[in-house]
Design an enzyme around this catalytic site. Structure first.
Site, PDB file in Angstrom:
ATOM      1  N   HIS A  32      -7.131  -0.554   6.542  1.00 17.36           N
ATOM      2  CA  HIS A  32      -6.629  -1.924   6.685  1.00 17.36           C
ATOM      3  C   HIS A  32      -6.504  -2.350   8.152  1.00 17.36           C
ATOM      4  O   HIS A  32      -6.886  -3.474   8.499  1.00 17.36           O
ATOM      5  CB  HIS A  32      -5.297  -2.078   5.962  1.00 17.36           C
ATOM      6  CG  HIS A  32      -5.423  -2.041   4.472  1.00 17.36           C
ATOM      7  ND1 HIS A  32      -6.097  -3.024   3.769  1.00 17.36           N
ATOM      8  CD2 HIS A  32      -4.994  -1.147   3.546  1.00 17.36           C
ATOM      9  CE1 HIS A  32      -6.067  -2.741   2.478  1.00 17.36           C
ATOM     10  NE2 HIS A  32      -5.412  -1.605   2.319  1.00 17.36           N
ATOM     11  N   SER A  75       0.809  -1.217   0.000  1.00 19.97           N
ATOM     12  CA  SER A  75       0.000   0.000   0.000  1.00 19.97           C
ATOM     13  C   SER A  75       0.840   1.264   0.000  1.00 19.97           C
ATOM     14  O   SER A  75       1.925   1.312   0.604  1.00 19.97           O
ATOM     15  CB  SER A  75      -0.904   0.014   1.240  1.00 19.97           C
ATOM     16  OG  SER A  75      -1.769  -1.091   1.258  1.00 19.97           O
TER      17      SER A  75
END
Length: 461
Positions: A399, A292
């Site tokens: 997340h 990410s």
């Protein structure tokens, strides 16, 4: 409840501060409830009028909807009084409760619900909510009650029977592939040919569709099947070689194409469904993680800290300077335009270096920067919080809120050296790792998880 807006000449402002254009949209919204008025015609007027509003007018519209399209105190008073005077064991109690529920039902919700039955209605509601969330975020106005009406409907519409998962492959229609290319905001593409590196045997893409929006995905995710954790975008976009032992699925881009669906948990559910599918396809894939970006790390966090413009954070110039070894600090000073004395001067020199993308080509400097930057980034992801106690970084909040974990060893230096990657996070990226128990949590959260239809999958053996 009917709205009868004041009549004003075009372009004038009403006593409540709203323009005639806002008044016309309010009238069109009210027309959705009028007996004998074509619903399609009323919607067309609403959609056309709303599209013509400027940003500030839309904010005024939202506020007017809250103030004027609402349940009145007088309408609920009789039911409330009857309930107060009635005992819970009284046979009339259920009837009084039912009457109160009917009376307190938002008149806005009734109108929005009608739009779902009109072609284009759901898309309008999603765009409307996207603007509403933007007005709350940018304008600082409280529109929670209006948002709650829409969320109530969306949570009913985006569940079992309405959603299905479909894999995007090189055999998918050009239009679908183009939609993915145009909506990837995490790793944007300039040419559709770039999708060729993202679709294949070990490079996958899955999209979630709603039956009322069958030609446009509501959210999609791109996945790289790799041997071990991928540590850079170059690893993600380089296909695994023949004979590679695939054991890891890396989610490297997840995009919500409809801003109006923010906060409904569809990203979490999509990841869970893709994990379940990939597990069933290849039992050797046992590790599920992301690679990410860290949006905001440079421009909104580290850069202001280095320039002394951000004080309410974990790091100050003294602490940052203390992360560098003598050799590393000397490397920074050697590349400074002038003499560097003191912690503040050191940090300003460091800001000047990182602001110029050419530092990436300086290997000696890179070795000096790697440790400190990774340490600061890890602290930013795990320690810096919003006023509500959530991670300051939005991707980390997503997340970590979904049950993933992050460790310092999973923060990677020079993982994305594109201009965007450097401007966003000094080239840093991070793996968020999902554990084996996470899928069970998803199943418990979404009762209908197992029933979701999976379409268009080309089995790979």
């Amino acid at each position: 409840m009917m709205i009868e807006p004041e009549r004003h000449p075009k372009g004038t402002i009403g006593r409540d501060g709203s323009s005639s254009a806002v008044q016309q949209v309010l009238k069109a919204f009210d027309d959705l409830e009028k007996e004998g008025r074509s619903l399609a015609s009323a919607f067309q007027g609403l959609r056309t009028g709303y599209a013509a509003l400027a940003e500030q007018e839309r904010t005024r519209l939202f506020m007017q909807m809250l103030e004027r399209v609402e349940v009145s105190k007088a309408s609920v008073a009789p039911s409330l009084e009857a309930l107060v005077q009635c005992d819970e064991g009284d046979p009339q109690w259920p009837g009084f409760l039912a009457d109160l529920r009917r009376r307190v039902l938002s008149p806005r919700l009734k109108r929005f619900r009608k739009l779902a039955h009109i072609p284009g209605g759901l898309k309008f509601i999603l765009d409307f909510r996207g603007d509403l969330l933007g007005a709350q975020r940018e304008g600082g106005v409280e529109l929670g009650a209006l948002d709650a009406d829409i969320v109530f409907l969306l949570e009913m519409w985006f569940q079992e029977g309405f959603l299905y998962l479909e894999e995007i492959t090189l055999d998918s229609s050009y239009r679908q592939i183009e939609l993915i290319k145009n909506n990837d905001m995490v790793h944007p593409m300039t040419r559709i040919e770039e999708m060729g590196r993202r679709l294949g045997k070990d490079r996958r893409c899955f999209a979630l569709y709603h039956r009322l929006l069958p030609f446009e995905p509501v959210i999609f995710i791109e996945v790289a099947l790799t041997s071990g954790l991928a540590r850079s975008m170059e690893e993600v976009l380089t296909p695994a070689g023949e004979g590679s032992r695939i054991d890891t699925a890396i989610f490297y881009s997840i995009n919500n194409t409809q801003n109006g669906l923010a906060g409904l948990g569809l990203g979490r559910m999509l990841i869970g469904k893709v994990v379940e599918y990939l597990r069933g396809e290849n039992e050797q894939v046992r590790t599920f993680a992301t690679l990410s970006p860290i949006p905001g790390f440079w421009k909104r966090y580290l850069h202001p800290v280095l320039e002394g413009r951000k004080a309410d954070v974990r790091w100050g110039c003294r602490e940052i300077a203390g992360l560098f070894s003598r050799k590393g600090a000397a490397a920074v000073r050697a590349r400074s335009d002038g003499g560097v004395e003191g912690h503040e001067a050191f940090c300003k020199s460091l800001a000047g270096i990182l602001d110029d993308e050419r530092w990436v080509g300086d290997e000696e400097l890179g070795r000096s920067l790697e440790g400190p930057l990774k340490r600061i980034a890890y602290s930013y992801l795990t320690e810096e919080k919003t006023g509500r106690g959530k991670p300051l970084n939005p991707v980390a909040a997503f997340h970590l809120g979904n049950g993933a974990t992050v460790a310092l060893r999973h923060v990677h230096f020079l993982a994305n050296t594109t201009p965007r990657g450097l401007q966003e996070s000094c080239g840093l990226m991070v793996n968020y790792v999902y554990d084996s128990d996470w899928l069970g949590q998803i199943r418990r959260t979404f009762q209908w998880f197992e029933l979701m239809e999976v379409r268009g999958i080309f089995r790979r053996r």
